[in-house]
Write a protein that holds these residues in place. Sequence first.
Motif, PDB file in Angstrom:
ATOM      1  N   LEU A 112       8.449  -5.536   3.674  1.00 39.79           N
ATOM      2  CA  LEU A 112       7.892  -5.127   2.381  1.00 39.79           C
ATOM      3  C   LEU A 112       6.978  -3.919   2.529  1.00 39.79           C
ATOM      4  O   LEU A 112       7.024  -2.981   1.709  1.00 39.79           O
ATOM      5  CB  LEU A 112       7.138  -6.310   1.763  1.00 39.79           C
ATOM      6  CG  LEU A 112       6.852  -6.236   0.263  1.00 39.79           C
ATOM      7  CD1 LEU A 112       8.132  -6.037  -0.523  1.00 39.79           C
ATOM      8  CD2 LEU A 112       6.147  -7.504  -0.204  1.00 39.79           C
ATOM      9  N   LEU A 113       6.156  -3.891   3.568  1.00 37.56           N
ATOM     10  CA  LEU A 113       5.266  -2.740   3.771  1.00 37.56           C
ATOM     11  C   LEU A 113       6.065  -1.485   4.079  1.00 37.56           C
ATOM     12  O   LEU A 113       5.702  -0.387   3.625  1.00 37.56           O
ATOM     13  CB  LEU A 113       4.301  -3.047   4.916  1.00 37.56           C
ATOM     14  CG  LEU A 113       3.199  -4.071   4.625  1.00 37.56           C
ATOM     15  CD1 LEU A 113       2.435  -4.411   5.898  1.00 37.56           C
ATOM     16  CD2 LEU A 113       2.237  -3.550   3.566  1.00 37.56           C
ATOM     17  N   ARG A 114       7.129  -1.611   4.833  1.00 36.76           N
ATOM     18  CA  ARG A 114       7.960  -0.436   5.137  1.00 36.76           C
ATOM     19  C   ARG A 114       8.668   0.061   3.879  1.00 36.76           C
ATOM     20  O   ARG A 114       8.811   1.256   3.656  1.00 36.76           O
ATOM     21  CB  ARG A 114       8.984  -0.786   6.217  1.00 36.76           C
ATOM     22  CG  ARG A 114       9.687   0.439   6.811  1.00 36.76           C
ATOM     23  CD  ARG A 114      10.439   0.061   8.072  1.00 36.76           C
ATOM     24  NE  ARG A 114      10.846   1.235   8.820  1.00 36.76           N
ATOM     25  CZ  ARG A 114      12.052   1.797   8.738  1.00 36.76           C
ATOM     26  NH1 ARG A 114      12.960   1.267   7.942  1.00 36.76           N
ATOM     27  NH2 ARG A 114      12.341   2.869   9.443  1.00 36.76           N
ATOM     28  N   GLN A 115       9.092  -0.876   3.043  1.00 36.85           N
ATOM     29  CA  GLN A 115       9.746  -0.498   1.788  1.00 36.85           C
ATOM     30  C   GLN A 115       8.791   0.246   0.872  1.00 36.85           C
ATOM     31  O   GLN A 115       9.178   1.198   0.184  1.00 36.85           O
ATOM     32  CB  GLN A 115      10.258  -1.772   1.095  1.00 36.85           C
ATOM     33  CG  GLN A 115      10.878  -1.546  -0.272  1.00 36.85           C
ATOM     34  CD  GLN A 115      11.252  -2.856  -0.938  1.00 36.85           C
ATOM     35  OE1 GLN A 115      11.498  -3.854  -0.277  1.00 36.85           O
ATOM     36  NE2 GLN A 115      11.292  -2.854  -2.247  1.00 36.85           N
ATOM     37  N   GLU A 116       7.524  -0.173   0.867  1.00 33.55           N
ATOM     38  CA  GLU A 116       6.532   0.470   0.010  1.00 33.55           C
ATOM     39  C   GLU A 116       5.965   1.747   0.620  1.00 33.55           C
ATOM     40  O   GLU A 116       5.239   2.480  -0.038  1.00 33.55           O
ATOM     41  CB  GLU A 116       5.389  -0.516  -0.270  1.00 33.55           C
ATOM     42  CG  GLU A 116       5.776  -1.669  -1.162  1.00 33.55           C
ATOM     43  CD  GLU A 116       6.129  -1.208  -2.557  1.00 33.55           C
ATOM     44  OE1 GLU A 116       5.294  -0.553  -3.217  1.00 33.55           O
ATOM     45  OE2 GLU A 116       7.279  -1.461  -2.987  1.00 33.55           O
ATOM     46  N   GLY A 117       6.286   2.006   1.907  1.00 33.15           N
ATOM     47  CA  GLY A 117       5.795   3.224   2.548  1.00 33.15           C
ATOM     48  C   GLY A 117       4.331   3.176   2.929  1.00 33.15           C
ATOM     49  O   GLY A 117       3.708   4.231   3.122  1.00 33.15           O
TER      50      GLY A 117
END
Length: 912
Positions: free
Chosen positions: A83-88
């Motif tokens: 999720l953190l990678r998806q949100e950048g």
Amino acid sequence: MAATGNEEQTLLPDIEEEAEGMEREMESEEEEEEGMGVEHSEEEDEEDTSEDELENEAEIQRLEEQLSINAFDYNCHVDLIKLLRQEGKLHRLRKARQKMSELFPLTEEIWLDWLKDEIRLTEDESDREKVYELFERAVKDYVCPEIWLEYVQYSIGGMGAQGGIERVRSIFERALTAVGLHMTKGASIWEAYREFEIVILSTVQPPPGSAPSQEQQELLNAQLERIHTLFRRQLAVPLMDMEGTYAEYSDWADDGVPEMVTRQYRRALQQLEKGKPFEEALLVSEPPKLAEYQAYIDFEMKEGDPARVQIIFERALAENCLVPDLWIKYTTYLDRQLKIKDLVLSAHERAVRNCPWTMGLWKSYLLALERHGADHQTVTDVFEKALNAGFIQATDYVEIWQSFLDYLRRRVDFSKEWSRELDELRAAFARSLDYLKQDVEERFSESGDLSCTIMQIWARIEALHCKNMQKARELWDSIMTKGNAKHANMWLEYYNLERSYGDASHCRKALHRAVQCTSDYPEHVCDVLLNFERVEGSLEDWDAAVQKTETKINRVKEQRARVAEKEALQARQEEEKAEHRRKAKADKKGQKKSQKVNRTGDKRKADDEYEQEWGEDAELPSKRLRGEDDFGSTATEELMETESGLFGRRAPPRKTEPPGFRKNQRGSSEAPQQPQDVSKEQRIDENCVFVSNLAFNLDDPEGKLRALFQGCGTVQQVRPVFSMNGVFRGYCYVQFEDRLAVPEALKLDRKEVDGRPMYVSPCVDKNKNPDFKVFKYKTAMEKHKIFISGLPYTCTKETLEDLCKQHGTVKAIRLVTNRSGKPKGLAYVEYENEAQASQAVLKMDGSMLENFTLSVAISNPPSRMMEDKGVPSRLLGAAMPRQPQGARGEGTHPDLSAATLSVSSDVLQMPS
């Protein structure tokens, strides 16, 4: 392997600002893109974006909060990182990855994503060094050819720095050592290495038309030899597409392939042919391919090449990292065969990081650290991590404490009167007792050390090594006050200690108190006391011992006589009640018969023949106790054991009725045809099986069971049992023409019929074999199976499967229902292995399903509560079996505890 201390804290801190800047950049780019929307309204886009961001942020906060409660939730770490990678959110992403890598080895996918993200942020040489450190951590978790290939390719980018070429070659050599033997993927590393050296060759060749100097010629020859060596080394290793490599070398070598290289190549081809079937099996099978890897490992271990055994173990663990048995097998092989310190300790560390709940792995790790001379602080740190690993049994904590205490004991030099190590050992013993009493009992409601094993070891060390019998007696005094004074074997352990390291006076006192307190084997303790006085005592001592033992034996006999009298009275009362029930049943039956005046003479005659054949007062067999179903008023009917010849009453054929219902009316204008029954004389127990635990609402039980058992042999008759009002009672008898069909029928035991396990057992005449017991079930912990309670009654098997398969491969699900088919809110779920079941417990326990809170635990069926029939008392002088973990009332009459003499506090005090 997680980086330690400062290395973790300083990893890439200087580029956090760049990461935050990139986040702001990405946000600004998103804002610009939103401003360029044409077809959609800007307000709708902003609302959608803000809603998604708020939802994702809320989910991120939820995951972070959950990890603060249970840091060992593997799936929660993975979800947060995705999720953190998806949100950048790169800054928070780096911290999340760092925390997870400290607890668990990361998968190939997570490492590659992390490395690529960090490589994108690399700008100067100092940043490159931090990426190198990250690669070093990545290659230590699992043997992954893709990560090594990424590592060597990244290192080639820094070959222009001072010493860069030698550094690249060093990394390539390490990559070949790690994955060069990988039969399917190792060739990629070899080819990349050769291509790198060929590029270097082009840089040392003189320009066309010019003659090289002596120095240039030496460099050129050295480089050519490197390439030749790489070809020769690769051709000696069994790899896929070896033929292409051999053809390439033939074209490249001016003088052709040397004979020695050709011989090595042919041997490698032979090895390749042996391994191909295993590689093909891995190729076509579905993950996790555990069985295929096990067969491959066994093959390589028989071949005996340690390097190949290691690579196949590593390949298997990369896909089955949560299988404790595989880690145990691997670490055991390394401990006993290779014995290379760095390799062994690395494997043990990875094992406990992957399966922290497995006590055996931590125990092996502590032994490996001691075996390879690790410093004391390192061993202590590993032990402290083990205590926080979250074992699933109280006894696991006892074992890990015992292992650590054994290690501390081996450090002590007992030739010295005092040492720091001895003080540390005693402090550890005291701490272990406090830990078991407080932390373990709070979690498991038991300490896990019922026999006080740790205290016994401590007392023996004090007596044997420290010559401190006073401390040993204090410890045994504490042991006896913890409920162990009634067990003969505990007193005899203490007596043996006094006999070895104490004196005769304390031995005598211990035995006198043992005679007074023991309730399980008093005769044996009395024998030991008398034998002791024969050898050691005076006449006065002998007289006192005889008087004390006779008093004890007489008291025990009186107690047992009272218990036997009580049992006999209860048995008579039960017989009277049974007789009263039979009379009431007969009276009720007579009243019903007198009311049915419309019966015809023919029908009455048929009834008389029917009752004569099956017996008017035939008793129904008592059912077995399964420990899982409780059906209120029908519970006594379901506690059944098989009895030959007591088949109950068979209802006549019926017209169409609801499932499970059968009318008891015998009058009919159509005179229904009776089935051809086997006479009582013709019934053969050896040809019959007893079938139970069927649903009450089973439709057409006779037809279904006949079809089900037809494959076992020719079915002569199926006799379902019905109640007085025609309702099927859930059990029946199946008789075959040939007794050879019975073993085949017994194989259908626990086969599911209409959602319930059907129990099939032999048909035995209980009148001839009153002690026959046929029903057995597991009472040990089933670590691959979980027990779920608190389910909503509307929960279906499909819903539960969707919930459980998130944590592993579900092999079977059984929803517990009562005999009428109604759910009880309980279920058993069987996983493929212990690791998946443990993960499901950690993840699901306390979770919600349709507003119901679920309780999830490893399946641990309780011991079967059996009603004893009055076990004869042990004779005076009978031998007592030794029990390593302490007796728990074995051999004691079930009701003797009520009549056991109360033991006063002064009796429990040990001799001083």
